[in-house]
Motif scaffolding. Sequence first.
Motif, mmCIF file in Angstrom:
data_model
loop_
_atom_site.group_PDB
_atom_site.id
_atom_site.type_symbol
_atom_site.label_atom_id
_atom_site.label_comp_id
_atom_site.label_asym_id
_atom_site.label_seq_id
_atom_site.Cartn_x
_atom_site.Cartn_y
_atom_site.Cartn_z
ATOM 1 N N GLU A 1 -34.533 2.122 -12.782
ATOM 2 C CA GLU A 1 -33.236 2.797 -12.719
ATOM 3 C C GLU A 1 -33.453 4.315 -12.640
ATOM 4 O O GLU A 1 -32.770 5.012 -11.895
ATOM 5 C CB GLU A 1 -32.381 2.465 -13.938
ATOM 6 C CG GLU A 1 -31.848 1.062 -13.892
ATOM 7 C CD GLU A 1 -31.070 0.704 -15.141
ATOM 8 O OE1 GLU A 1 -30.821 1.597 -15.987
ATOM 9 O OE2 GLU A 1 -30.716 -0.485 -15.293
ATOM 10 N N LYS B 1 -36.076 5.866 -11.430
ATOM 11 C CA LYS B 1 -36.633 6.202 -10.128
ATOM 12 C C LYS B 1 -35.565 6.147 -9.064
ATOM 13 O O LYS B 1 -35.560 6.983 -8.147
ATOM 14 C CB LYS B 1 -37.786 5.269 -9.776
ATOM 15 C CG LYS B 1 -39.023 5.655 -10.512
ATOM 16 C CD LYS B 1 -40.222 5.093 -9.811
ATOM 17 C CE LYS B 1 -41.439 5.561 -10.572
ATOM 18 N NZ LYS B 1 -42.600 5.602 -9.815
ATOM 19 N N ILE B 2 -34.648 5.176 -9.174
ATOM 20 C CA ILE B 2 -33.550 5.081 -8.203
ATOM 21 C C ILE B 2 -32.662 6.328 -8.347
ATOM 22 O O ILE B 2 -32.256 6.920 -7.354
ATOM 23 C CB ILE B 2 -32.752 3.786 -8.414
ATOM 24 C CG1 ILE B 2 -33.576 2.578 -8.020
ATOM 25 C CG2 ILE B 2 -31.467 3.813 -7.580
ATOM 26 C CD1 ILE B 2 -32.943 1.271 -8.335
ATOM 27 N N THR C 1 -31.997 9.187 -5.511
ATOM 28 C CA THR C 1 -30.679 9.543 -4.978
ATOM 29 C C THR C 1 -30.382 11.023 -5.219
ATOM 30 O O THR C 1 -29.718 11.667 -4.405
ATOM 31 C CB THR C 1 -29.584 8.683 -5.604
ATOM 32 O OG1 THR C 1 -29.677 8.736 -6.998
ATOM 33 C CG2 THR C 1 -29.621 7.282 -5.094
#
Length: 193
Positions: A180, A182-183, A187
């Motif tokens: 999460e 890294k996401i 973004t």
Amino acid sequence: MAVAASRNALLRYSAEILKPTVLSLRFKSTSTRSSHEDHTFTGPNSFIGSWKRPRDPKVALAKLAGLRRDYAKKVKGLRLQYIEEVELLREEKLRKDEAKREATRRAQAELKASKAAAAEARAIERKAFEEEFRQTLLKERAEKLNNWRMKEEMMEKKRERKNELLRQQSSIWIDEHELEEKILNATVDVSHL
């Protein structure tokens, strides 16, 4: 008149004596040709043409009675001879029938023996075929079992390889909370992409 009456009585008597013999000869004969070939005829009869008419009727009756006795003796002898011949023929027929039955028995025994030998040979062949078939089945079962074991080993090796590959890849994997993060960083920080 008395001579004529005695002559008629003689004819009736001789007819009664000969009737059963003639009937039995007629019904017992097998074939005309064989009975004529085997038959031996008697010589001429001395009674024929030997009758001289005597003057006294008592002498004629006495002679006639003598002729009747002689005739009865000869007929009796012929009947006995005929009975003996018929008995011999019957015994010969019985011997032939017994020989025929014995030959039939022997033939049947030989036939039974040959059938038994053929059945025994078929049984041996069947036993050999069944043994060969059993050996073939055992060989096929062994081959199938061996083939199944090889497939099982190959599947086990595949599973092990897959698990090994999965372990190798899993070392690269990221935990969920790190994923999460890294996401979110990916973004937010668009420049890295």
